[in-house]
Design a protein around this motif. Sequence first.
Motif, PDB file in Angstrom:
ATOM      1  N   SER A  82      -0.583   7.961 -11.405  1.00  0.00           N
ATOM      2  CA  SER A  82      -1.098   6.739 -10.790  1.00  0.00           C
ATOM      3  C   SER A  82      -1.638   6.961  -9.379  1.00  0.00           C
ATOM      4  CB  SER A  82       0.000   5.669 -10.745  1.00  0.00           C
ATOM      5  OG  SER A  82       1.114   6.129  -9.992  1.00  0.00           O
ATOM      6  N   LEU A  83      -1.723   8.204  -8.940  1.00  0.00           N
ATOM      7  CA  LEU A  83      -2.145   8.496  -7.574  1.00  0.00           C
ATOM      8  C   LEU A  83      -3.629   8.224  -7.363  1.00  0.00           C
ATOM      9  CD1 LEU A  83      -0.321  11.873  -6.793  1.00  0.00           C
ATOM     10  CD2 LEU A  83       0.130   9.648  -5.740  1.00  0.00           C
ATOM     11  N   THR A  84      -3.945   7.686  -6.197  1.00  0.00           N
ATOM     12  CA  THR A  84      -5.323   7.605  -5.723  1.00  0.00           C
ATOM     13  C   THR A  84      -5.567   8.793  -4.801  1.00  0.00           C
ATOM     14  OG1 THR A  84      -5.383   5.197  -5.874  1.00  0.00           O
ATOM     15  CG2 THR A  84      -6.980   6.246  -4.400  1.00  0.00           C
ATOM     16  N   GLY A  85      -6.591   9.572  -5.073  1.00  0.00           N
ATOM     17  CA  GLY A  85      -6.860  10.765  -4.275  1.00  0.00           C
ATOM     18  C   GLY A  85      -7.214  10.442  -2.839  1.00  0.00           C
ATOM     19  N   ASP A  86      -6.935  11.394  -1.947  1.00  0.00           N
ATOM     20  CA  ASP A  86      -7.226  11.181  -0.531  1.00  0.00           C
ATOM     21  C   ASP A  86      -8.566  11.783  -0.102  1.00  0.00           C
ATOM     22  OD1 ASP A  86      -6.164  13.703  -0.939  1.00  0.00           O
ATOM     23  OD2 ASP A  86      -4.583  13.537   0.558  1.00  0.00           O
ATOM     24  N   LYS A  87      -9.393  12.185  -1.065  1.00  0.00           N
ATOM     25  CA  LYS A  87     -10.777  12.577  -0.809  1.00  0.00           C
ATOM     26  C   LYS A  87     -11.678  11.742  -1.717  1.00  0.00           C
ATOM     27  CE  LYS A  87     -11.045  16.292   2.031  1.00  0.00           C
ATOM     28  NZ  LYS A  87     -11.955  16.404   3.193  1.00  0.00           N
ATOM     29  N   ILE A  88     -12.665  11.067  -1.136  1.00  0.00           N
ATOM     30  CA  ILE A  88     -13.583  10.241  -1.900  1.00  0.00           C
ATOM     31  C   ILE A  88     -14.658  11.131  -2.531  1.00  0.00           C
ATOM     32  CG2 ILE A  88     -15.232   8.326  -1.802  1.00  0.00           C
ATOM     33  CD1 ILE A  88     -12.323   7.555  -1.298  1.00  0.00           C
ATOM     34  N   LEU A  89     -14.982  10.860  -3.807  1.00  0.00           N
ATOM     35  CA  LEU A  89     -16.008  11.609  -4.516  1.00  0.00           C
ATOM     36  C   LEU A  89     -17.248  10.752  -4.748  1.00  0.00           C
ATOM     37  CD1 LEU A  89     -14.003  13.466  -7.333  1.00  0.00           C
ATOM     38  CD2 LEU A  89     -14.807  14.397  -5.156  1.00  0.00           C
ATOM     39  N   ASN A  90     -18.391  11.405  -4.754  1.00  0.00           N
ATOM     40  CA  ASN A  90     -19.622  10.759  -5.187  1.00  0.00           C
ATOM     41  C   ASN A  90     -19.555  10.590  -6.701  1.00  0.00           C
ATOM     42  OD1 ASN A  90     -22.296  10.020  -5.771  1.00  0.00           O
ATOM     43  ND2 ASN A  90     -23.077  11.229  -4.052  1.00  0.00           N
ATOM     44  N   THR A  91     -19.886   9.428  -7.209  1.00  0.00           N
ATOM     45  CA  THR A  91     -19.783   9.187  -8.650  1.00  0.00           C
ATOM     46  C   THR A  91     -21.065   9.537  -9.401  1.00  0.00           C
ATOM     47  OG1 THR A  91     -20.313   6.854  -8.270  1.00  0.00           O
ATOM     48  CG2 THR A  91     -17.982   7.442  -8.456  1.00  0.00           C
ATOM     49  N   SER A  92     -21.948  10.285  -8.762  1.00  0.00           N
ATOM     50  CA  SER A  92     -23.117  10.839  -9.437  1.00  0.00           C
ATOM     51  C   SER A  92     -23.310  12.276  -8.976  1.00  0.00           C
ATOM     52  CB  SER A  92     -24.369  10.007  -9.147  1.00  0.00           C
ATOM     53  OG  SER A  92     -24.678  10.063  -7.761  1.00  0.00           O
TER      54      SER A  92
END
Length: 253
Positions: A82-92
């Motif tokens: 259920s963890l939300t990652g601490d690095k945001i990713l581009n979704t494309s």
Amino acid sequence: MKKILLGLGLALVSFTSWSACDYNFDATQADIQSQGSERFTSVNGSEVSYNTTLANKVYVAMSKSIFNTILSNPDSTTAYNSLTGDKILNTSGIQAFEFKIKVPEIKNNTTMLNIFPIMAGGKMANGENMNIMISYQKLGSTNSFYVNTAFAKNIGQVIQLPVQNTADGYQRIGIYLNQNSNQLGVIFNGVNKGYIDTYPSKLKNIFYSIGSNYTNMTATDVGKEIRIKLLLDSVDLLKMYPTGTTDICGNMI
């Protein structure tokens, strides 16, 4: 004034373009011990290591923010799902990262040495979690890495990667995420293994953690080094990825 603002804007763009893409396994020894494991004996940013001893050990490395999230979960056994990652990713587009891993030659056939798991996971756009797991085991004749995906309801495709002789003594496992087609690919020691699995929804963010343990170590194999480094910055990654691939911070490889 417009010239000053323009200059500042260009400077900011330049800084952003050249800033390092990194990750910090900064959860402390006290943090890790509170969960029944040990922090790697050496932790330097995204690189961890230890040397084997006669005593059985379990080592863990993660970021402080992910540790705090796990600690706040009332059920630690399901926290990773259920963890939300601490690095945001581009979704494309296609994004890549690598692990550079040094494993020693273990001579005693009864000794079991594991790297389990190296985990890269996070929340998908559909609200569910995906975990990418890299593991290693040396026990008797077994001397291989394994890569697979795991979701809340199923385990994805598993690929086995036997340890190879390399010039620098390191094994390099590259992961690339095609966020356009929702496919996960693997590069092992410079060889592109292609896409090994498909995930159901765009991965929005990502975290990393590393675990390793050993049992039945003998004097013959004491003092041997295990070293693992997470590579995120484009300048450090192999140049074998599909055209247009970036690191997870958006820098072109």
